[in-house]
Write a protein that holds these residues in place. Structure first.
Motif, PDB file in Angstrom:
ATOM      1  N   THR A  69      46.653  46.689  35.225  1.00  0.00           N
ATOM      2  CA  THR A  69      47.795  45.822  36.254  1.00  0.00           C
ATOM      3  C   THR A  69      48.646  46.597  36.469  1.00  0.00           C
ATOM      4  O   THR A  69      48.839  47.420  36.958  1.00  0.00           O
ATOM      5  CB  THR A  69      48.452  45.149  34.748  1.00  0.00           C
ATOM      6  N   ASN A  70      49.541  45.598  37.325  1.00  0.00           N
ATOM      7  CA  ASN A  70      50.943  46.125  38.428  1.00  0.00           C
ATOM      8  C   ASN A  70      52.013  46.377  37.693  1.00  0.00           C
ATOM      9  O   ASN A  70      52.163  45.652  36.166  1.00  0.00           O
ATOM     10  CB  ASN A  70      50.952  45.859  39.555  1.00  0.00           C
ATOM     11  N   ARG A  71      52.387  47.160  38.419  1.00  0.00           N
ATOM     12  CA  ARG A  71      53.834  47.096  37.431  1.00  0.00           C
ATOM     13  C   ARG A  71      54.658  45.615  37.176  1.00  0.00           C
ATOM     14  O   ARG A  71      55.911  45.778  36.195  1.00  0.00           O
ATOM     15  CB  ARG A  71      55.090  47.885  38.405  1.00  0.00           C
ATOM     16  N   ASP A  75      49.776  41.130  38.577  1.00  0.00           N
ATOM     17  CA  ASP A  75      47.710  41.500  38.693  1.00  0.00           C
ATOM     18  C   ASP A  75      47.422  41.760  38.081  1.00  0.00           C
ATOM     19  O   ASP A  75      48.286  42.878  37.483  1.00  0.00           O
ATOM     20  CB  ASP A  75      48.199  42.091  40.128  1.00  0.00           C
ATOM     21  N   THR A  89      46.037  56.897  38.335  1.00  0.00           N
ATOM     22  CA  THR A  89      46.496  56.180  38.516  1.00  0.00           C
ATOM     23  C   THR A  89      46.317  56.583  40.547  1.00  0.00           C
ATOM     24  O   THR A  89      46.653  55.244  41.329  1.00  0.00           O
ATOM     25  CB  THR A  89      47.790  55.317  38.310  1.00  0.00           C
ATOM     26  N   SER A  93      45.062  53.197  43.237  1.00  0.00           N
ATOM     27  CA  SER A  93      46.780  52.596  43.476  1.00  0.00           C
ATOM     28  C   SER A  93      46.201  52.662  45.024  1.00  0.00           C
ATOM     29  O   SER A  93      46.590  51.142  45.630  1.00  0.00           O
ATOM     30  CB  SER A  93      48.301  53.243  42.517  1.00  0.00           C
ATOM     31  N   VAL A  98      48.732  48.989  45.590  1.00  0.00           N
ATOM     32  CA  VAL A  98      49.741  48.591  44.753  1.00  0.00           C
ATOM     33  C   VAL A  98      50.346  50.624  44.172  1.00  0.00           C
ATOM     34  O   VAL A  98      49.679  51.398  44.220  1.00  0.00           O
ATOM     35  CB  VAL A  98      48.258  47.915  43.736  1.00  0.00           C
ATOM     36  N   ARG A 100      51.167  51.494  42.090  1.00  0.00           N
ATOM     37  CA  ARG A 100      51.667  51.529  40.005  1.00  0.00           C
ATOM     38  C   ARG A 100      50.564  51.193  39.764  1.00  0.00           C
ATOM     39  O   ARG A 100      50.828  49.779  39.391  1.00  0.00           O
ATOM     40  CB  ARG A 100      52.787  52.919  39.813  1.00  0.00           C
ATOM     41  N   LEU A 101      49.126  51.256  39.250  1.00  0.00           N
ATOM     42  CA  LEU A 101      49.084  50.467  38.403  1.00  0.00           C
ATOM     43  C   LEU A 101      48.976  51.318  36.241  1.00  0.00           C
ATOM     44  O   LEU A 101      48.743  52.173  36.357  1.00  0.00           O
ATOM     45  CB  LEU A 101      47.728  50.726  38.343  1.00  0.00           C
TER      46      LEU A 101
END
Length: 188
Positions: A69-71, A75, A89, A93, A98, A100-101
């Protein structure tokens, strides 16, 4: 069956006895699409070592399934990578745009995929009817003839042709995939 891995059999179990509805729905979907699959029943495969033994018996390349997931936890991503690769990540990412994952919690896995931790697989996308989860597949995995996955439960494993997953299963589940490239080495 304790500790023993059974031989692979073609298709679904003969009976629904001791099978969860979500597992049976996987077999129903695969059968309705004319997708051939080999199945092994086993004790819960809760570690990568246990999965390796099952996959060896199935004759498939081990596939790690990571739920990310994202921060903001808005998502969600299902990442499929070969067993030998390391998820970083900072490598993935930027490919997704994105910042950070991180790993998503089990509650999100259950909410969107109807899967509990340890049972994650591409087949869970059949339960994501709203298209919340984005499928990411490492390019090296696409070179494999077969992919091993759980039918939404970690006491059975399936061998399915990669081309059937891409060309038949994903369209039937109203999902597409994004191909990603991970170098797979731990170089800190």
């Amino acid at each position: 069956m304790r500790g023993e891995i059974m031989d692979a059999v073609l298709g679904r179990p003969i009976t629904r006895e001791r099978r969860l509805d979500k597992e049976v729905r996987c077999y129903d979907l695969l059968d309705s699409l004319g997708i051939e699959y080999w199945r092994i029943d086993h004790e819960p495969a809760e570690t990568m070592d246990a999965c390796r033994e099952v996959d060896k018996k199935l004759g498939v390349t081990m596939c790690k399934n990571l739920f990310l997931t994202n921060r903001q936890q808005t998502d969600f991503y299902l990442l499929l990578i070969p067993d030998g690769k390391v998820f970083k990540t900072k490598e993935l990412s930027p490919q997704l745009g994105v910042s950070r994952l991180s790993f998503a919690g089990g509650e999100h896995m259950e909410k969107y995929l109807d899967i509990t931790p340890g049972s994650l697989s591409v087949l869970g996308l059949m339960n994501d009817t709203d298209g919340v989860v984005r499928l990411l597949v490492d390019e090296d995995l696409l070179a494999e003839e077969y992919i091993g996955c759980h039918p939404c439960i970690n006491t059975s494993s399936l061998r399915i042709k990669t081309c059937d997953i891409i060309n038949k299963l994903l369209p039937a589940m109203n999902h597409t995939m994004t191909t990603v490239k991970l170098c797979g080495i731990d170089a800190e």
